[in-house]
Design a protein around this motif. Structure first.
Motif, PDB file in Angstrom:
ATOM      1  N   THR A 132       0.844  -1.194   0.000  1.00  0.00           N
ATOM      2  CA  THR A 132       0.000   0.000   0.000  1.00  0.00           C
ATOM      3  C   THR A 132       0.881   1.246   0.000  1.00  0.00           C
ATOM      4  O   THR A 132       1.730   1.420   0.879  1.00  0.00           O
ATOM      5  CB  THR A 132      -0.916   0.006   1.233  1.00  0.00           C
ATOM      6  N   ALA A 133       0.670   2.111  -1.001  1.00  0.00           N
ATOM      7  CA  ALA A 133       1.462   3.338  -1.132  1.00  0.00           C
ATOM      8  C   ALA A 133       0.668   4.524  -0.593  1.00  0.00           C
ATOM      9  O   ALA A 133      -0.562   4.549  -0.659  1.00  0.00           O
ATOM     10  CB  ALA A 133       1.827   3.571  -2.597  1.00  0.00           C
ATOM     11  N   HIS A 134       1.378   5.512  -0.079  1.00  0.00           N
ATOM     12  CA  HIS A 134       0.692   6.660   0.523  1.00  0.00           C
ATOM     13  C   HIS A 134       1.517   7.930   0.404  1.00  0.00           C
ATOM     14  O   HIS A 134       2.756   7.880   0.382  1.00  0.00           O
ATOM     15  CB  HIS A 134       0.389   6.395   2.006  1.00  0.00           C
ATOM     16  N   LEU A 135       0.820   9.040   0.331  1.00  0.00           N
ATOM     17  CA  LEU A 135       1.427  10.364   0.422  1.00  0.00           C
ATOM     18  C   LEU A 135       0.993  10.954   1.753  1.00  0.00           C
ATOM     19  O   LEU A 135      -0.208  11.045   2.034  1.00  0.00           O
ATOM     20  CB  LEU A 135       0.956  11.269  -0.726  1.00  0.00           C
ATOM     21  N   THR A 136       1.958  11.322   2.572  1.00  0.00           N
ATOM     22  CA  THR A 136       1.681  11.876   3.897  1.00  0.00           C
ATOM     23  C   THR A 136       2.154  13.317   3.948  1.00  0.00           C
ATOM     24  O   THR A 136       3.262  13.627   3.505  1.00  0.00           O
ATOM     25  CB  THR A 136       2.396  11.054   4.980  1.00  0.00           C
ATOM     26  N   VAL A 137       1.330  14.216   4.472  1.00  0.00           N
ATOM     27  CA  VAL A 137       1.686  15.625   4.595  1.00  0.00           C
ATOM     28  C   VAL A 137       1.607  16.047   6.057  1.00  0.00           C
ATOM     29  O   VAL A 137       0.998  15.359   6.885  1.00  0.00           O
ATOM     30  CB  VAL A 137       0.754  16.517   3.749  1.00  0.00           C
ATOM     31  N   VAL A 138       2.227  17.174   6.363  1.00  0.00           N
ATOM     32  CA  VAL A 138       2.203  17.709   7.727  1.00  0.00           C
ATOM     33  C   VAL A 138       1.004  18.640   7.875  1.00  0.00           C
ATOM     34  O   VAL A 138       0.786  19.530   7.054  1.00  0.00           O
ATOM     35  CB  VAL A 138       3.496  18.475   8.044  1.00  0.00           C
ATOM     36  N   GLU A 139       0.245  18.417   8.932  1.00  0.00           N
ATOM     37  CA  GLU A 139      -0.876  19.300   9.264  1.00  0.00           C
ATOM     38  C   GLU A 139      -1.000  19.351  10.776  1.00  0.00           C
ATOM     39  O   GLU A 139      -1.168  18.330  11.432  1.00  0.00           O
ATOM     40  CB  GLU A 139      -2.174  18.800   8.636  1.00  0.00           C
ATOM     41  N   GLY A 140      -0.888  20.542  11.311  1.00  0.00           N
ATOM     42  CA  GLY A 140      -1.010  20.702  12.760  1.00  0.00           C
ATOM     43  C   GLY A 140       0.046  19.953  13.546  1.00  0.00           C
ATOM     44  O   GLY A 140      -0.217  19.494  14.654  1.00  0.00           O
ATOM     45  N   GLY A 141       1.243  19.834  12.978  1.00  0.00           N
ATOM     46  CA  GLY A 141       2.329  19.151  13.668  1.00  0.00           C
ATOM     47  C   GLY A 141       2.260  17.636  13.626  1.00  0.00           C
ATOM     48  O   GLY A 141       3.074  16.958  14.256  1.00  0.00           O
ATOM     49  N   GLU A 142       1.304  17.083  12.870  1.00  0.00           N
ATOM     50  CA  GLU A 142       1.175  15.640  12.739  1.00  0.00           C
ATOM     51  C   GLU A 142       1.290  15.239  11.267  1.00  0.00           C
ATOM     52  O   GLU A 142       1.163  16.069  10.365  1.00  0.00           O
ATOM     53  CB  GLU A 142      -0.169  15.158  13.277  1.00  0.00           C
ATOM     54  N   GLY A 143       1.515  13.941  11.049  1.00  0.00           N
ATOM     55  CA  GLY A 143       1.480  13.415   9.697  1.00  0.00           C
ATOM     56  C   GLY A 143       0.067  12.975   9.362  1.00  0.00           C
ATOM     57  O   GLY A 143      -0.595  12.327  10.174  1.00  0.00           O
ATOM     58  N   VAL A 144      -0.410  13.346   8.178  1.00  0.00           N
ATOM     59  CA  VAL A 144      -1.758  12.999   7.741  1.00  0.00           C
ATOM     60  C   VAL A 144      -1.679  12.303   6.386  1.00  0.00           C
ATOM     61  O   VAL A 144      -1.054  12.824   5.450  1.00  0.00           O
ATOM     62  CB  VAL A 144      -2.666  14.244   7.623  1.00  0.00           C
ATOM     63  N   ALA A 145      -2.290  11.120   6.275  1.00  0.00           N
ATOM     64  CA  ALA A 145      -2.318  10.402   5.002  1.00  0.00           C
ATOM     65  C   ALA A 145      -3.254  11.132   4.041  1.00  0.00           C
ATOM     66  O   ALA A 145      -4.472  11.111   4.213  1.00  0.00           O
ATOM     67  CB  ALA A 145      -2.781   8.969   5.212  1.00  0.00           C
ATOM     68  N   LEU A 146      -2.683  11.768   3.038  1.00  0.00           N
ATOM     69  CA  LEU A 146      -3.477  12.570   2.111  1.00  0.00           C
ATOM     70  C   LEU A 146      -4.010  11.738   0.946  1.00  0.00           C
ATOM     71  O   LEU A 146      -5.116  11.977   0.450  1.00  0.00           O
ATOM     72  CB  LEU A 146      -2.631  13.726   1.580  1.00  0.00           C
ATOM     73  N   ALA A 147      -3.222  10.777   0.488  1.00  0.00           N
ATOM     74  CA  ALA A 147      -3.639   9.918  -0.630  1.00  0.00           C
ATOM     75  C   ALA A 147      -3.094   8.518  -0.386  1.00  0.00           C
ATOM     76  O   ALA A 147      -1.950   8.350   0.050  1.00  0.00           O
ATOM     77  CB  ALA A 147      -3.132  10.464  -1.958  1.00  0.00           C
ATOM     78  N   VAL A 148      -3.911   7.517  -0.652  1.00  0.00           N
ATOM     79  CA  VAL A 148      -3.537   6.112  -0.440  1.00  0.00           C
ATOM     80  C   VAL A 148      -3.942   5.296  -1.664  1.00  0.00           C
ATOM     81  O   VAL A 148      -5.048   5.458  -2.178  1.00  0.00           O
ATOM     82  CB  VAL A 148      -4.230   5.535   0.817  1.00  0.00           C
ATOM     83  N   VAL A 149      -3.023   4.430  -2.121  1.00  0.00           N
ATOM     84  CA  VAL A 149      -3.309   3.538  -3.249  1.00  0.00           C
ATOM     85  C   VAL A 149      -2.898   2.124  -2.861  1.00  0.00           C
ATOM     86  O   VAL A 149      -1.753   1.899  -2.433  1.00  0.00           O
ATOM     87  CB  VAL A 149      -2.555   3.963  -4.525  1.00  0.00           C
ATOM     88  N   GLU A 150      -3.812   1.179  -2.999  1.00  0.00           N
ATOM     89  CA  GLU A 150      -3.525  -0.216  -2.672  1.00  0.00           C
ATOM     90  C   GLU A 150      -3.144  -0.979  -3.940  1.00  0.00           C
ATOM     91  O   GLU A 150      -3.653  -0.688  -5.030  1.00  0.00           O
ATOM     92  CB  GLU A 150      -4.752  -0.855  -2.018  1.00  0.00           C
ATOM     93  N   PRO A 151      -2.266  -1.972  -3.828  1.00  0.00           N
ATOM     94  CA  PRO A 151      -1.881  -2.754  -5.007  1.00  0.00           C
ATOM     95  C   PRO A 151      -3.050  -3.613  -5.500  1.00  0.00           C
ATOM     96  O   PRO A 151      -3.902  -4.024  -4.709  1.00  0.00           O
ATOM     97  CB  PRO A 151      -0.727  -3.622  -4.497  1.00  0.00           C
ATOM     98  N   SER A 152      -3.067  -3.882  -6.801  1.00  0.00           N
ATOM     99  CA  SER A 152      -4.204  -4.609  -7.380  1.00  0.00           C
ATOM    100  C   SER A 152      -3.998  -6.118  -7.445  1.00  0.00           C
ATOM    101  O   SER A 152      -4.964  -6.867  -7.632  1.00  0.00           O
ATOM    102  CB  SER A 152      -4.470  -4.087  -8.799  1.00  0.00           C
TER     103      SER A 152
END
Length: 244
Positions: A132-152
């Motif tokens: 599972t791939a993910h893009l994580t960004v910083v928001e409010g001092g925490e990491g937030v998973a912004l986009a997630v893609v699962e393998p097919s």
């Protein structure tokens, strides 16, 4: 002869009118240019002030902001008044300047665009790594998973929820972001820091102004750190290029 003389006189009159118009328009055009320059300077200072406050975890006093911007306190008060009115800045209990909720609103409006730009690279990464791939960004001092893609093609993989939050000090995604703050782009690997039995590899997304993020994968089985690390790095560079 008379026709020629009248023609010349008309030409002189036209020339005089032209000169008069130029003299009249000159100051007006000059004033407009000055006002445009002042507006651009004010906008630049306001944006610089927002960046300064964003980079100051403890906030800034007006005096500190004035010193860093190289302008007077009165000018800073004017900037603060305008930015506070738009919700971009606020004053805490001690009177220090901090980011306002308006910045979060803009960030949330931009997040779908970030996710859309990252999806092609995330899909490639998920298929390559079988995780599972993910893009994580910083928001409010925490990491937030912004986009997630699962393998097919995998029989089992981690279900990672978009919007999931975690401390930056735990998990490959957060640790990669912290490493990126120091300019370190090497992949980071962790085991079981966010979920027992989960393996993660992530790398920071560098070179995108105003964005702190990482891209990575998470799996239920150990990952080949060299092979997957190279894939994650390639994805991070691709996403940085797409968002720049």
């Amino acid at each position: 002869m008379e026709t020629t003389a009248r023609s010349g006189e008309s030409g002189d009159a036209a020339a005089r009118v032209g000169v008069g118009a130029t003299e009249r328009d000159g100051p007006a055009l000059g004033d407009a240019a000055v006002r445009a320059g002042e507006t651009a300077q004010t906008l630049d200072r306001g944006l610089r002030l927002l960046h300064l406050v964003a980079d100051a975890p403890a906030g800034l006093t007006v005096t500190e902001a004035a010193n860093r911007l190289g302008i007077g306190r009165a000018a800073v008060y004017r900037l603060v008044g305008a930015l506070t009115g738009h919700g971009m800045l606020r004053r805490d209990g001690a009177g220090r300047l901090r980011l306002g909720a308006g910045v979060l609103h803009l960030a949330r409006r931009a997040q779908p665009l970030l996710a859309e730009g990252a999806l092609p690279a995330l899909r490639r990464l998920a298929e390559q790594a079988g995780a599972t791939a993910h893009l994580t960004v910083v928001e409010g001092g925490e990491g937030v998973a912004l986009a997630v893609v699962e393998p097919s093609w995998t029989s089992f993989h981690v279900a990672y929820r978009t919007g999931a939050r975690h401390p930056l000090e735990r998990g490959a995604a957060g640790r990669a972001i912290l490493a990126g703050r120091s300019g370190v782009a090497d992949p980071v690997s962790t085991v079981g820091e966010l979920q027992p039995g989960a393996y993660g590899v992530a790398a920071p997304v560098l070179g995108v102004p105003g964005l702190e993020a990482s891209v990575g994968v998470v799996a239920l089985a150990p990952l080949d750190s060299d092979a997957v690390g190279a894939q994650v790095l390639a994805a991070a560079e691709s996403i940085a290029a797409a968002l720049s």
